[in-house]
Every structure is written in C-alpha cells, then in structure tokens.
Motif scaffolding. Sequence first.
Motif, PDB file in Angstrom:
ATOM      1  N   CYS A  22       3.734  24.914   9.059  1.00 31.78           N
ATOM      2  CA  CYS A  22       3.226  24.874   7.683  1.00 31.78           C
ATOM      3  C   CYS A  22       3.390  23.437   7.210  1.00 31.78           C
ATOM      4  N   HIS A  23       2.258  22.793   6.947  1.00 29.54           N
ATOM      5  CA  HIS A  23       2.272  21.380   6.593  1.00 29.54           C
ATOM      6  C   HIS A  23       1.648  21.161   5.211  1.00 29.54           C
ATOM      7  N   PRO A  24       2.035  20.070   4.538  1.00 24.73           N
ATOM      8  CA  PRO A  24       1.483  19.790   3.207  1.00 24.73           C
ATOM      9  C   PRO A  24       0.120  19.120   3.265  1.00 24.73           C
TER      10      PRO A  24
ATOM     11  N   ASN B 226       5.379  18.921  -6.299  1.00 25.96           N
ATOM     12  CA  ASN B 226       6.271  18.051  -5.540  1.00 25.96           C
ATOM     13  C   ASN B 226       6.733  18.803  -4.299  1.00 25.96           C
ATOM     14  N   MET B 227       7.532  18.134  -3.476  1.00 29.29           N
ATOM     15  CA  MET B 227       7.948  18.715  -2.202  1.00 29.29           C
ATOM     16  C   MET B 227       9.289  19.451  -2.285  1.00 29.29           C
ATOM     17  N   GLU B 228       9.858  19.542  -3.466  1.00 25.89           N
ATOM     18  CA  GLU B 228      11.187  20.138  -3.603  1.00 25.89           C
ATOM     19  C   GLU B 228      11.209  21.608  -3.188  1.00 25.89           C
ATOM     20  N   SER B 229      10.142  22.331  -3.454  1.00 24.14           N
ATOM     21  CA  SER B 229      10.118  23.761  -3.128  1.00 24.14           C
ATOM     22  C   SER B 229       9.185  24.084  -1.958  1.00 24.14           C
ATOM     23  N   PHE B 230       8.782  23.047  -1.207  1.00 25.71           N
ATOM     24  CA  PHE B 230       7.880  23.276  -0.081  1.00 25.71           C
ATOM     25  C   PHE B 230       8.578  24.089   0.997  1.00 25.71           C
ATOM     26  N   ASN B 231       7.876  25.100   1.530  1.00 24.24           N
ATOM     27  CA  ASN B 231       8.428  25.975   2.557  1.00 24.24           C
ATOM     28  C   ASN B 231       7.778  25.657   3.900  1.00 24.24           C
TER      29      ASN B 231
ATOM     30  N   VAL C  37       0.855  -1.178   0.000  1.00 23.96           N
ATOM     31  CA  VAL C  37       0.000   0.000   0.000  1.00 23.96           C
ATOM     32  C   VAL C  37       0.895   1.234   0.000  1.00 23.96           C
ATOM     33  N   ILE C  38       0.691   2.091  -0.976  1.00 25.89           N
ATOM     34  CA  ILE C  38       1.406   3.364  -1.034  1.00 25.89           C
ATOM     35  C   ILE C  38       0.507   4.419  -0.418  1.00 25.89           C
ATOM     36  N   SER C  39       0.944   4.982   0.690  1.00 27.64           N
ATOM     37  CA  SER C  39       0.155   6.002   1.385  1.00 27.64           C
ATOM     38  C   SER C  39       1.134   7.020   1.966  1.00 27.64           C
ATOM     39  N   CYS C  40       1.662   7.859   1.110  1.00 27.26           N
ATOM     40  CA  CYS C  40       2.737   8.763   1.534  1.00 27.26           C
ATOM     41  C   CYS C  40       2.447  10.207   1.153  1.00 27.26           C
ATOM     42  N   GLY C  41       1.166  10.571   1.129  1.00 30.22           N
ATOM     43  CA  GLY C  41       0.782  11.968   0.983  1.00 30.22           C
ATOM     44  C   GLY C  41       1.452  12.683  -0.173  1.00 30.22           C
ATOM     45  N   PRO C  42       2.138  13.796   0.106  1.00 27.40           N
ATOM     46  CA  PRO C  42       2.702  14.615  -0.972  1.00 27.40           C
ATOM     47  C   PRO C  42       3.854  13.944  -1.709  1.00 27.40           C
ATOM     48  N   TRP C  43       4.363  12.834  -1.193  1.00 24.46           N
ATOM     49  CA  TRP C  43       5.426  12.098  -1.869  1.00 24.46           C
ATOM     50  C   TRP C  43       4.871  10.963  -2.739  1.00 24.46           C
ATOM     51  N   THR C  44       3.556  10.903  -2.897  1.00 28.38           N
ATOM     52  CA  THR C  44       2.918   9.809  -3.644  1.00 28.38           C
ATOM     53  C   THR C  44       3.510   9.650  -5.035  1.00 28.38           C
ATOM     54  N   ASN C  45       3.565  10.725  -5.799  1.00 34.12           N
ATOM     55  CA  ASN C  45       4.034  10.618  -7.182  1.00 34.12           C
ATOM     56  C   ASN C  45       5.515  10.277  -7.262  1.00 34.12           C
ATOM     57  N   ALA C  46       6.296  10.690  -6.289  1.00 36.40           N
ATOM     58  CA  ALA C  46       7.711  10.330  -6.283  1.00 36.40           C
ATOM     59  C   ALA C  46       7.870   8.818  -6.155  1.00 36.40           C
ATOM     60  N   VAL C  47       7.050   8.193  -5.304  1.00 40.57           N
ATOM     61  CA  VAL C  47       7.119   6.746  -5.124  1.00 40.57           C
ATOM     62  C   VAL C  47       6.560   6.030  -6.352  1.00 40.57           C
TER      63      VAL C  47
ATOM     64  N   LEU D  66      -0.310  10.431 -10.482  1.00 43.94           N
ATOM     65  CA  LEU D  66      -1.667  10.931 -10.301  1.00 43.94           C
ATOM     66  C   LEU D  66      -1.680  12.452 -10.405  1.00 43.94           C
ATOM     67  N   ASN D  67      -2.796  12.998 -10.802  1.00 42.76           N
ATOM     68  CA  ASN D  67      -2.947  14.448 -10.879  1.00 42.76           C
ATOM     69  C   ASN D  67      -3.275  14.983  -9.479  1.00 42.76           C
ATOM     70  N   LEU D  68      -2.248  15.328  -8.743  1.00 38.37           N
ATOM     71  CA  LEU D  68      -2.386  15.803  -7.371  1.00 38.37           C
ATOM     72  C   LEU D  68      -1.738  17.173  -7.223  1.00 38.37           C
ATOM     73  N   ASP D  69      -2.308  17.989  -6.365  1.00 32.66           N
ATOM     74  CA  ASP D  69      -1.702  19.261  -5.990  1.00 32.66           C
ATOM     75  C   ASP D  69      -1.283  19.197  -4.526  1.00 32.66           C
ATOM     76  N   ILE D  70      -0.237  19.925  -4.196  1.00 27.87           N
ATOM     77  CA  ILE D  70       0.232  20.010  -2.810  1.00 27.87           C
ATOM     78  C   ILE D  70       0.032  21.433  -2.322  1.00 27.87           C
ATOM     79  N   TRP D  71      -0.749  21.572  -1.260  1.00 27.06           N
ATOM     80  CA  TRP D  71      -0.976  22.876  -0.638  1.00 27.06           C
ATOM     81  C   TRP D  71      -0.035  23.060   0.546  1.00 27.06           C
ATOM     82  N   GLN D  72       0.434  24.296   0.716  1.00 29.14           N
ATOM     83  CA  GLN D  72       1.161  24.691   1.919  1.00 29.14           C
ATOM     84  C   GLN D  72       0.142  25.342   2.854  1.00 29.14           C
ATOM     85  N   VAL D  73      -0.171  24.672   3.968  1.00 33.07           N
ATOM     86  CA  VAL D  73      -1.255  25.119   4.840  1.00 33.07           C
ATOM     87  C   VAL D  73      -0.706  25.403   6.237  1.00 33.07           C
ATOM     88  N   GLN D  74      -1.107  26.540   6.797  1.00 32.22           N
ATOM     89  CA  GLN D  74      -0.521  27.009   8.052  1.00 32.22           C
ATOM     90  C   GLN D  74      -1.488  26.957   9.231  1.00 32.22           C
TER      91      GLN D  74
END
Length: 250
Positions: free
Chosen positions: A160-162, A125-130, A34-44, A53-61
């Motif tokens: 600030c979490h994804p 992706n998470m490369e530029s996540f702040n 089972v792949i269940s790794c949130g914002p790293w899903t597409n990397a795996v 998958l067509n996913l967006d990653i939000w930076q939420v505070q």
Amino acid sequence: KLNSKIIALDANRDDGKVVAITENGETIKANNAVISCGPWTNAVLNAANLPELNLDIWQVQWAHYEVDSDVAASIPQAFHFRKENDIDGGLYYVFPSSATESIQNGGKSYVKVGVDFPTGGPLKNMESFNYKGSQKVLELIDEWVKEHLPAVGKRFDSYCHPYTMTTDSYFVMDKVAENVAVFSGGSGRAFKFGPLLGDCMASLLTGDDAPVDLTNFSAKRPEIVGQTKISQSTTANSARSSCEQQEVIA
C-alpha cells in the motif's frame, strides 16, 4: 547529500541562499532547491515557512502474483474499468511479467496487479497512513485476478503506497519562492514522464525555456491554493478520465 534526511529548510535568507539542516546537524547550502517529496510536500513547505498546497494523499494497493513462465508471455499490460460498488472504485490494472523482471523466486515469473482507487478517504498528511492497506481491497484484487486471469497463481506479496493527488489531476510544477521550485501532485502517473519532468523543473530555476507550457501546472491555480474540497468519487473519476485520455493519446 544522497539519503540525507532534512529536518529544516530556510529559503528566506538575506544572502539568497537555501540552507538545509540534516538530522545529523550538517548544514547544506545551495543557490536553489527543488522540493519533490510526494506526500511529505506540505511538511517540508511548512518547515520552510512556505505556503502549503491543496493536496490529497491516497492509500493505493497492489500486489504481485505468481505465474508460469510459459503463460506469462501471453499476459499483456491492461486496464479494466467497471462500475464502482461500495469500496470497489472500479479501476484495475495488470502489468506483465516483463515489468517485474527484478523479482526472482524459484524460476517463476510474476505479474503486478493493482487498483487505481484509494483505500478509505483521502488524507492530508502521512501520520495516519496505513502501509498494510485493507484486507478487503486485497480480496477484491484476488477476486479480479481469479475472474480475469485464471492462469495466474497465488499472491506473492502486497503493498500500500501513497499517491499524492491534486483535485484536477494536473501536476504541480512551479516556483514557490525565488530560489525554490516544487514538484508534487504526481497523481499516480508521474513516473512515466520522469525525464520530461526533470527538464521542466530545471527550467524553472535556470530561467531556460521549459519544454512544455507550464501554465496548467501552476502552484497558484485555484485548485491548489483554494480550500474547496470535492468528494473522493469525483476525484477518482477525474483521475480515471485523465488516464483514459492518456491511453488514447498513447
């Protein structure tokens, strides 16, 4: 293996097994995964040569605020919808001190206050996540607290979490290979459904009947396999509408 970082995943073996390689060079072999790794899903998925998958990653505070214990009991869980304005997405929430009991500091209580809109535009992706987030969004949260929770004291910390988002706000729960299932697109509200989601994911690999109809959560639906993009505002409105519906049902 618990807390093992996976650097490679092979789900296309002739023997039908799923094989993972850890950063320490250890090989883990299983019948299913089972792949269940949130914002790293597409990397795996990419590492496993499986369709992304067509996913967006939000930076939420969000943040914790100090409050006297005798006042804390009077602060409920609440959601506040107001008109969007520039970077202000308009949706704020407060969780009571009973939801933050693990935080201890000199006998004070704390409430969690946050926003349910992204800082900046969606990421892929998470490369530029702040992880520090935006000071301007923090100031918006501070101002909201001052206006609506005047008895609450200073901000204790901030985060600030994804959030892994789908454009239609529905989760992804589906098989992406014969022996691999994926959960993603939690859209900021998956935790409350944890036990049910676990049963759903297990059913995908055991062949048992799922506790709910999983049709709307397919990884093959147009919103997930398509490349059509929608605006941040539209996505936020969709998530907000879904949240409103949940609260009515609850």
